[in-house]
Design an enzyme around this catalytic site. Structure first.
Site, PDB file in Angstrom:
ATOM      1  CG  HIS A   1     -25.367  46.110 -21.943  1.00 12.85           C
ATOM      2  ND1 HIS A   1     -25.768  47.245 -21.270  1.00 12.85           N
ATOM      3  CD2 HIS A   1     -26.258  45.939 -22.948  1.00 12.85           C
ATOM      4  CE1 HIS A   1     -26.860  47.734 -21.849  1.00 12.85           C
ATOM      5  NE2 HIS A   1     -27.170  46.962 -22.871  1.00 12.85           N
TER       6      HIS A   1
ATOM      7  CG  ASP B   1     -15.201  37.158 -10.851  1.00 15.37           C
ATOM      8  OD1 ASP B   1     -14.156  37.764 -10.561  1.00 15.37           O
ATOM      9  OD2 ASP B   1     -15.348  35.938 -10.671  1.00 15.37           O
TER      10      ASP B   1
ATOM     11  CG  ASP C   1     -13.241  39.676 -13.895  1.00 11.93           C
ATOM     12  OD1 ASP C   1     -13.248  38.467 -13.585  1.00 11.93           O
ATOM     13  OD2 ASP C   1     -13.479  40.584 -13.077  1.00 11.93           O
ATOM     14  CG  ASP C   2     -11.097  35.799 -12.676  1.00  9.04           C
ATOM     15  OD1 ASP C   2     -10.334  36.770 -12.607  1.00  9.04           O
ATOM     16  OD2 ASP C   2     -11.766  35.394 -11.712  1.00  9.04           O
TER      17      ASP C   2
ATOM     18  CB  CYS D   1     -21.136  49.937 -16.944  1.00  8.94           C
ATOM     19  SG  CYS D   1     -22.258  51.066 -17.796  1.00  8.94           S
TER      20      CYS D   1
END
Length: 286
Positions: free
Chosen positions: A85, A103, A115-116, A138
């Site tokens: 997910h 984010d 993501d960072d 997604c």
């Protein structure tokens, strides 16, 4: 001689205790991870790790990323694949890297992985390492930046044969929007602290490695699950065809894109140190 290492992550569910009662049940993500590990083996990558569902925790993923970063040097290859997910959380630190103040996250077993955080770990790889990231989730268009643009009912109807959000959630790899909000509100202190720590640790260095991302869809699209593989992973495996594909990475991406529906359009992104020679190689060449 160049060395290859790979890490493959696939989650068919998450820990409901960490996601406010939501278990995120999916069908094909574990198969995706195992099939990508098989691809890596056939491509000649000798050091391979697969983390399935309950083993795909933040600590385990971070440990494997750091082990790979320490082991690889210029010219080596790191292949990273994730199937599961995708979600988003507010970026309270400001709009400098996320204009929409959101984010993107990967939903690991014990919490969302921002993501960072992934970008920070990729920054630890030595200059000249070739990194290939394949994200089947997604909102994965850029991998480290996302745009919250919910699909219209018409687009959802076309892609998933229904515009009912509850039914879309069972056939796509999106963390339900209400759960995104509820989990963040419950664990706001935790996620804000992670973001603050990441912001304070930034030193504006360019990524020394070259990172090539092929994602399952654009930032504003959803990635479909499947009975055997996710739509993106299954298509990628068909194009690769056991290693018979002879084009370079751009041709590989274009052929995957050609076979995918318009409402789930994979994206290609290259960041870090310029390395045109890498981009011209046959995919997954060690």
């Amino acid at each position: 001689m160049a060395r290859g290492t790979s890490l493959h992550i696939g989650l068919n569910r998450v820990d409901p205790n960490e996601y406010d009662g939501w278990d995120g049940k999916l069908i094909a993500c574990e198969n995706d991870a195992r099939d990508m590990e098989q691809l890596a083996r056939m491509a000649g990558i000798q050091d391979r790790t697969t983390l399935i569902t309950a083993d795909a925790t933040v600590d385990n993923v971070t440990r494997e990323l750091r082990m790979a970063a320490r082991a690889l040097s210029s010219g080596d290859l790191f292949l990273f694949s994730y199937s599961g997910h995708g979600g988003q959380i507010p970026d309270f630190t400001g709009p400098e890297d996320e204009p929409d103040r959101l984010d993107e996250t990967m939903c690991l077993y014990d919490r969302e992985y921002i993501d960072d955080e992934l970008y920070q770990e990729l920054g630890e790889f030595s200059e000249g390492v070739r990194i290939v990231c394949l994200l089947d989730c997604c909102h994965s268009g850029t991998g480290i930046k996302a745009v919250r643009d919910v699909l219209t009912p018409e687009a959802l109807e076309e892609q998933f044969q229904t515009a009912d959000p509850s039914e879309v959630e069972t056939t796509s790899r999106i963390m339900p929007l209400d759960k995104q909000y509820e989990v963040y509100e419950r664990d706001k202190v935790r996620y804000d602290a992670i973001q603050q720590h990441l912001k304070e640790g930034k030193d504006n260095r360019d990524l020394g490695a070259t990172a090539l991302l092929i994602s399952a869809c654009q930032d504003n699209q959803l990635a479909a699950d499947g009975l055997r593989n996710g739509l993106f992973t299954g298509t990628l495996l068909q194009v690769w065809n056991g290693g018979d594909f002879t084009g370079d990475y751009r041709a590989f991406y274009r052929e995957i894109l050609r076979r995918m529906p318009a409402n789930q359009s994979p994206n290609l992104l290259v960041t870090g140190r310029a390395d045109s020679r890498f981009i011209r190689q046959q995919p997954f060449t060690v």
